[in-house]
Motif scaffolding. Structure first.
Motif, mmCIF file in Angstrom:
data_model
loop_
_atom_site.group_PDB
_atom_site.id
_atom_site.type_symbol
_atom_site.label_atom_id
_atom_site.label_comp_id
_atom_site.label_asym_id
_atom_site.label_seq_id
_atom_site.Cartn_x
_atom_site.Cartn_y
_atom_site.Cartn_z
ATOM 1 N N ASP A 45 0.850 -1.186 0.000
ATOM 2 C CA ASP A 45 0.000 0.000 0.000
ATOM 3 C C ASP A 45 0.889 1.240 0.000
ATOM 4 O O ASP A 45 0.622 2.219 0.697
ATOM 5 C CB ASP A 45 -0.938 0.010 1.203
ATOM 6 N N PHE A 46 1.950 1.164 -0.809
ATOM 7 C CA PHE A 46 2.874 2.288 -0.891
ATOM 8 C C PHE A 46 2.270 3.359 -1.784
ATOM 9 O O PHE A 46 2.052 3.136 -2.976
ATOM 10 C CB PHE A 46 4.223 1.835 -1.456
ATOM 11 N N GLN A 47 1.979 4.516 -1.203
ATOM 12 C CA GLN A 47 1.364 5.632 -1.922
ATOM 13 C C GLN A 47 1.527 6.880 -1.053
ATOM 14 O O GLN A 47 1.893 6.775 0.117
ATOM 15 C CB GLN A 47 -0.099 5.316 -2.245
ATOM 16 N N SER A 101 1.237 4.187 -8.651
ATOM 17 C CA SER A 101 0.931 4.907 -9.890
ATOM 18 C C SER A 101 -0.534 5.347 -9.936
ATOM 19 O O SER A 101 -0.837 6.498 -10.268
ATOM 20 C CB SER A 101 1.233 4.023 -11.102
ATOM 21 N N VAL A 102 -1.457 4.444 -9.610
ATOM 22 C CA VAL A 102 -2.863 4.815 -9.694
ATOM 23 C C VAL A 102 -3.212 5.847 -8.623
ATOM 24 O O VAL A 102 -4.017 6.753 -8.854
ATOM 25 C CB VAL A 102 -3.779 3.580 -9.617
ATOM 26 N N ASN A 103 -2.599 5.751 -7.450
ATOM 27 C CA ASN A 103 -2.846 6.768 -6.423
ATOM 28 C C ASN A 103 -2.349 8.130 -6.865
ATOM 29 O O ASN A 103 -3.007 9.152 -6.634
ATOM 30 C CB ASN A 103 -2.203 6.347 -5.105
ATOM 31 N N LEU A 104 -1.196 8.169 -7.505
ATOM 32 C CA LEU A 104 -0.690 9.432 -8.039
ATOM 33 C C LEU A 104 -1.619 9.972 -9.119
ATOM 34 O O LEU A 104 -1.878 11.181 -9.186
ATOM 35 C CB LEU A 104 0.720 9.237 -8.601
ATOM 36 N N ALA A 105 -2.144 9.078 -9.943
ATOM 37 C CA ALA A 105 -3.049 9.494 -11.014
ATOM 38 C C ALA A 105 -4.324 10.109 -10.454
ATOM 39 O O ALA A 105 -4.826 11.117 -10.971
ATOM 40 C CB ALA A 105 -3.386 8.301 -11.906
ATOM 41 N N LEU A 106 -4.858 9.522 -9.390
ATOM 42 C CA LEU A 106 -6.107 10.016 -8.827
ATOM 43 C C LEU A 106 -5.900 11.276 -7.998
ATOM 44 O O LEU A 106 -6.761 12.160 -7.972
ATOM 45 C CB LEU A 106 -6.761 8.923 -7.971
ATOM 46 N N LEU A 107 -4.765 11.360 -7.331
ATOM 47 C CA LEU A 107 -4.473 12.540 -6.513
ATOM 48 C C LEU A 107 -4.060 13.738 -7.347
ATOM 49 O O LEU A 107 -4.475 14.877 -7.083
ATOM 50 C CB LEU A 107 -3.341 12.218 -5.530
ATOM 51 N N HIS A 108 -3.225 13.495 -8.340
ATOM 52 C CA HIS A 108 -2.554 14.595 -9.031
ATOM 53 C C HIS A 108 -2.813 14.654 -10.531
ATOM 54 O O HIS A 108 -2.388 15.603 -11.189
ATOM 55 C CB HIS A 108 -1.043 14.503 -8.791
ATOM 56 N N LEU A 131 -11.494 17.061 -4.541
ATOM 57 C CA LEU A 131 -11.512 15.681 -5.036
ATOM 58 C C LEU A 131 -12.820 14.993 -4.644
ATOM 59 O O LEU A 131 -12.874 14.128 -3.776
ATOM 60 C CB LEU A 131 -10.299 14.915 -4.501
ATOM 61 N N THR A 132 -13.871 15.386 -5.308
ATOM 62 C CA THR A 132 -15.160 14.724 -5.127
ATOM 63 C C THR A 132 -15.087 13.328 -5.729
ATOM 64 O O THR A 132 -14.176 13.001 -6.502
ATOM 65 C CB THR A 132 -16.274 15.511 -5.822
ATOM 66 N N THR A 133 -16.065 12.509 -5.382
ATOM 67 C CA THR A 133 -16.108 11.165 -5.957
ATOM 68 C C THR A 133 -16.130 11.235 -7.478
ATOM 69 O O THR A 133 -15.434 10.464 -8.160
ATOM 70 C CB THR A 133 -17.341 10.405 -5.445
ATOM 71 N N ARG A 134 -16.906 12.160 -8.016
ATOM 72 C CA ARG A 134 -17.006 12.272 -9.477
ATOM 73 C C ARG A 134 -15.677 12.708 -10.085
ATOM 74 O O ARG A 134 -15.278 12.196 -11.143
ATOM 75 C CB ARG A 134 -18.117 13.274 -9.845
ATOM 76 N N ALA A 135 -14.983 13.630 -9.434
ATOM 77 C CA ALA A 135 -13.691 14.092 -9.952
ATOM 78 C C ALA A 135 -12.677 12.950 -9.979
ATOM 79 O O ALA A 135 -11.902 12.803 -10.942
ATOM 80 C CB ALA A 135 -13.168 15.244 -9.101
ATOM 81 N N VAL A 136 -12.683 12.133 -8.933
ATOM 82 C CA VAL A 136 -11.747 11.007 -8.875
ATOM 83 C C VAL A 136 -12.121 9.952 -9.915
ATOM 84 O O VAL A 136 -11.256 9.349 -10.558
ATOM 85 C CB VAL A 136 -11.713 10.416 -7.459
ATOM 86 N N GLU A 137 -13.419 9.725 -10.111
ATOM 87 C CA GLU A 137 -13.857 8.784 -11.146
ATOM 88 C C GLU A 137 -13.378 9.215 -12.522
ATOM 89 O O GLU A 137 -12.932 8.381 -13.334
ATOM 90 C CB GLU A 137 -15.378 8.676 -11.148
ATOM 91 N N LYS A 138 -13.454 10.504 -12.813
ATOM 92 C CA LYS A 138 -13.013 11.009 -14.127
ATOM 93 C C LYS A 138 -11.511 10.807 -14.306
ATOM 94 O O LYS A 138 -11.043 10.452 -15.400
ATOM 95 C CB LYS A 138 -13.377 12.480 -14.261
ATOM 96 N N ARG A 139 -10.754 11.013 -13.228
ATOM 97 C CA ARG A 139 -9.307 10.805 -13.328
ATOM 98 C C ARG A 139 -8.983 9.331 -13.521
ATOM 99 O O ARG A 139 -8.068 8.986 -14.281
ATOM 100 C CB ARG A 139 -8.614 11.346 -12.076
ATOM 101 N N LEU A 140 -9.730 8.475 -12.854
ATOM 102 C CA LEU A 140 -9.497 7.044 -13.024
ATOM 103 C C LEU A 140 -9.811 6.618 -14.451
ATOM 104 O O LEU A 140 -9.058 5.846 -15.065
ATOM 105 C CB LEU A 140 -10.351 6.247 -12.030
ATOM 106 N N ASP A 141 -10.899 7.119 -15.002
ATOM 107 C CA ASP A 141 -11.255 6.804 -16.382
ATOM 108 C C ASP A 141 -10.157 7.263 -17.336
ATOM 109 O O ASP A 141 -9.737 6.518 -18.230
ATOM 110 C CB ASP A 141 -12.583 7.466 -16.733
ATOM 111 N N ALA A 142 -9.670 8.489 -17.136
ATOM 112 C CA ALA A 142 -8.609 9.018 -18.005
ATOM 113 C C ALA A 142 -7.334 8.195 -17.876
ATOM 114 O O ALA A 142 -6.621 7.955 -18.868
ATOM 115 C CB ALA A 142 -8.344 10.484 -17.656
ATOM 116 N N TYR A 143 -7.039 7.733 -16.650
ATOM 117 C CA TYR A 143 -5.825 6.946 -16.422
ATOM 118 C C TYR A 143 -5.924 5.576 -17.089
ATOM 119 O O TYR A 143 -4.985 5.145 -17.785
ATOM 120 C CB TYR A 143 -5.601 6.795 -14.919
#
Length: 317
Positions: free
Chosen positions: A191-193, A233-240, A296-308
């Motif tokens: 869980d390195f993030q 990587s995915v945590n960085l994508a969702l955060l930043h 970072l609303t749920t919707r904002a994070v979902e959009k970043r995950l989709d883009a990633y």
């Protein structure tokens, strides 16, 4: 004993248990809630010493959470192993994995200096530090290996966000229908993030940054380095933003880490952990908002995950 707020109050049995593991003439004089944990309650305990000074410990308690005995035994094992390795981690004070003495399964450990940094500013400086730290963790060769890694997400449990690129997600899900590619095992944090890394940040010099600690070793495992890298990587994508998630594997290799050379193998691990995030977007977003990332609303994070996920499939699929 004083509390910063009602939530900081330590339950009576747990308080007695923690007190029994202090030095002679020491006592708990203050408690404070530590925010940011997804699955456990975290509290800082300020200890009054016999000389009149103070020191801090951290109490980690799992309330109504499954598999806590396994998690706490893993964490206790890791915290016993890590001293002297050069990897900055808390020291183990005591553990009660079955709640034999406490109201709930608990672990007591030393407090580490530093703080988590989830802001976008300065990420270009912190990224290589995160990469070098993970390479150092993967270089550990314990006499007794931890248990093998677990990946719970399946093609049937993935939660496709509303409005996501349907073709990209379908292709990504097909990737994890295949058996995992064979890879040499490494010591994994699992869980390195950024939320589990503490930094010392100089207020006057933005470049004067160092890692002071790595916390939350409850999922310590043995498995492919690619899996730890994919998780960060995915945590960085969702955060930043997705671009930062795509950059992290490169930073890891620049720091001396070794990942799968075959594009399909690399894609498998990156996609697997990316899709795993789909199942906990709401909880992760809520945790980050509580830590100050209010946008970072749920919707904002979902959009970043989709883009990633879409970017991964475009780049490696």
């Amino acid at each position: 004993m004083t509390n910063h707020d009602e939530a900081a109050t330590v339950r009576p049995l747990t308080l007695a248990w923690a007190s029994r593991h202090l030095e002679a003439c020491e006592r708990i004089i203050r408690t404070e809630v530590l925010h940011g944990g997804l699955s456990a309650e975290m509290r800082k305990l300020t200890i009054g010493t016999r000389t009149g000074d103070t020191r801090d410990l951290v109490l980690r308690t799992f309330v109504n959470v499954e598999h806590t005995e396994d998690w706490l035994e893993r964490e206790a094992g890791a915290l016993t192993l890590l001293p002297g390795t050069g990897v900055p981690a808390p020291g183990l004070v005591a553990v009660d994995p079955t709640a034999a003495h406490c109201e709930y399964p608990s672990l007591l450990m030393t407090h580490m200096a530093g703080r988590t940094v989830l802001d976008d500013e300065g990420l270009d400086t912190r990224l290589p530090l995160l990469a070098r730290q993970l390479v150092a963790i993967h270089a550990l060769q314990p006499a007794k290996r931890p248990r093998g890694h677990v990946t719970l997400t399946t093609a049937d449990t993935v939660v496709v966000p509303n409005g996501a690129d349907a073709s990209a997600w379908a292709a990504a899900i097909d990737v994890i229908r295949k058996p995992p590619p064979p890879r040499e095992g490494r010591f994994l944090h699992r869980d390195f993030q950024p939320g589990n890394v503490l930094f010392d940040m100089s207020p006057s010099k933005s470049a004067d940054v160092r890692i002071t600690g790595v916390v939350d070793w409850a999922a310590t495992s043995w498995g492919p380095a690619d899996l730890d890298v994919a998780h960060c990587s995915v945590n960085l994508a969702l955060l930043h933003g997705p671009a930062w998630g795509l950059r992290y594997p490169e930073a890891y290799e620049e720091a001396g880490g070794v990942l799968a050379t075959d594009a399909s193998e690399r894609l498998y691990w990156l996609v697997r952990d990316g899709l795993a995030s789909s199942e906990e977007v709401q909880v992760v977003a809520e945790t980050w908002r509580g830590a100050g990332r209010t946008e970072l609303t749920t919707r904002a994070v979902e959009k970043r995950l989709d883009a990633y996920i879409t970017a991964l499939m475009d780049a490696l699929g």
